[in-house]
Design an enzyme around this catalytic site. Sequence first.
Site, PDB file in Angstrom:
ATOM      1  N   ALA A 234     -18.913  23.418 -15.998  1.00  0.00           N
ATOM      2  CA  ALA A 234     -17.871  22.929 -16.915  1.00  0.00           C
ATOM      3  C   ALA A 234     -16.575  23.098 -16.114  1.00  0.00           C
ATOM      4  O   ALA A 234     -16.387  23.581 -15.303  1.00  0.00           O
ATOM      5  CB  ALA A 234     -17.934  23.744 -18.132  1.00  0.00           C
ATOM      6  N   LYS A 235     -15.552  22.236 -16.859  1.00  0.00           N
ATOM      7  CA  LYS A 235     -14.050  22.287 -16.174  1.00  0.00           C
ATOM      8  C   LYS A 235     -13.689  23.423 -16.002  1.00  0.00           C
ATOM      9  O   LYS A 235     -12.679  23.666 -15.367  1.00  0.00           O
ATOM     10  CB  LYS A 235     -13.559  21.398 -17.293  1.00  0.00           C
ATOM     11  CG  LYS A 235     -13.173  20.114 -16.561  1.00  0.00           C
ATOM     12  CD  LYS A 235     -12.316  19.037 -17.262  1.00  0.00           C
ATOM     13  CE  LYS A 235     -10.752  19.441 -17.374  1.00  0.00           C
ATOM     14  NZ  LYS A 235     -10.029  18.545 -18.386  1.00  0.00           N
ATOM     15  N   ARG A 236     -14.096  24.388 -16.941  1.00  0.00           N
ATOM     16  CA  ARG A 236     -13.348  25.639 -16.945  1.00  0.00           C
ATOM     17  C   ARG A 236     -13.909  26.613 -15.559  1.00  0.00           C
ATOM     18  O   ARG A 236     -13.310  27.741 -15.329  1.00  0.00           O
ATOM     19  CB  ARG A 236     -13.579  26.447 -18.208  1.00  0.00           C
ATOM     20  CG  ARG A 236     -15.163  27.059 -18.346  1.00  0.00           C
ATOM     21  CD  ARG A 236     -15.235  27.787 -19.678  1.00  0.00           C
ATOM     22  NE  ARG A 236     -16.838  27.731 -19.684  1.00  0.00           N
ATOM     23  CZ  ARG A 236     -17.509  26.849 -20.444  1.00  0.00           C
ATOM     24  NH1 ARG A 236     -16.877  25.859 -21.030  1.00  0.00           N
ATOM     25  NH2 ARG A 236     -18.817  26.793 -20.555  1.00  0.00           N
TER      26      ARG A 236
END
Length: 302
Positions: A234-236
Amino acid sequence: MSAGRFAPSPSGDLHVGNLRTALLAWLFARSTGRRFLMRVEDLDRVRPGAEQQQLDDLRALGLDWDGEIVRQSERQSMYADAIDLLAAAGRVYPCFCTRREIRDAPSAPHTPPGSYPGTCRDLTDAERSTRSAERPAALRLRTDVDQWTITDAVYGSFTGTVDDVVLRRNDGVPAYNLAVVVDDAAQGVDQVVRGDDLLTSAPRQAYLATLLGHEPPTYAHVALALNASGQRLAKRDGAVTRTRLEARGVSVLALIADSLGLVGTTPAELLSTFDPDRLPREPWTFIPPAQLSRRGARGSGG
Ligand code: GLU
């Protein structure tokens, strides 16, 4: 004419895992002489600017596509027509259930966990009018099978649950499962390559295609990218988008090619070593490069 496609939802940036799936969809299509189409699935969760960023990223990777980009938001009448067709065949019913009601309903003997238990399937007209005064109805498909089998280039023959899927949500938006089937058929897509998080949706979609008079496509559900803790990337997770990786001097195409055991510096070059039968089935673990420099970076949070 036969075609493959990539169909991103413009809800945020594509990360390397999404770009890898896009490249695979392109390789599958081009290696089999198919057209490659781009469809923006913008019926839901649109983030302003995301579509442009996604298309820029795909182009920067070296992917090309045929014809105009199709946007689902511009095709509402096609989805309505498909629902009308199913309704005329007695295959549509209104459903008033809330998420909680579905979750708490006792499951019927033949319905596997997670599938719709059929609560609103056989309401009387009187019950329907009482409930429709309380909340707007979604529309569901009246299925006559419990499962369906698809052919998948990665998973082989795959049999999965078919339940009374939502065709139109209760806010009036056509449901993903309907839109994807209508569009793939209308666009001549006969090869669907996408992340294997959608594998279990494929039997429902293939069944729905059949009801609408279409030959279901062949599928290839490809393994997703995971982070260091084995969760879906995920982007995080840090520097996982093309722009952030390239800012660190990483070539996204080289990274993806390496993960697939392919050789070349452009998608077209990768074609010569691409063999769909030798695709890794295991997920790809991607550990983003540490932030070597904080110049211009806002921190590692993503
Ligand atoms: N729009 C979906 C997504 O981004 C993909 C749908 C599909 O490939 O069928 O997850």
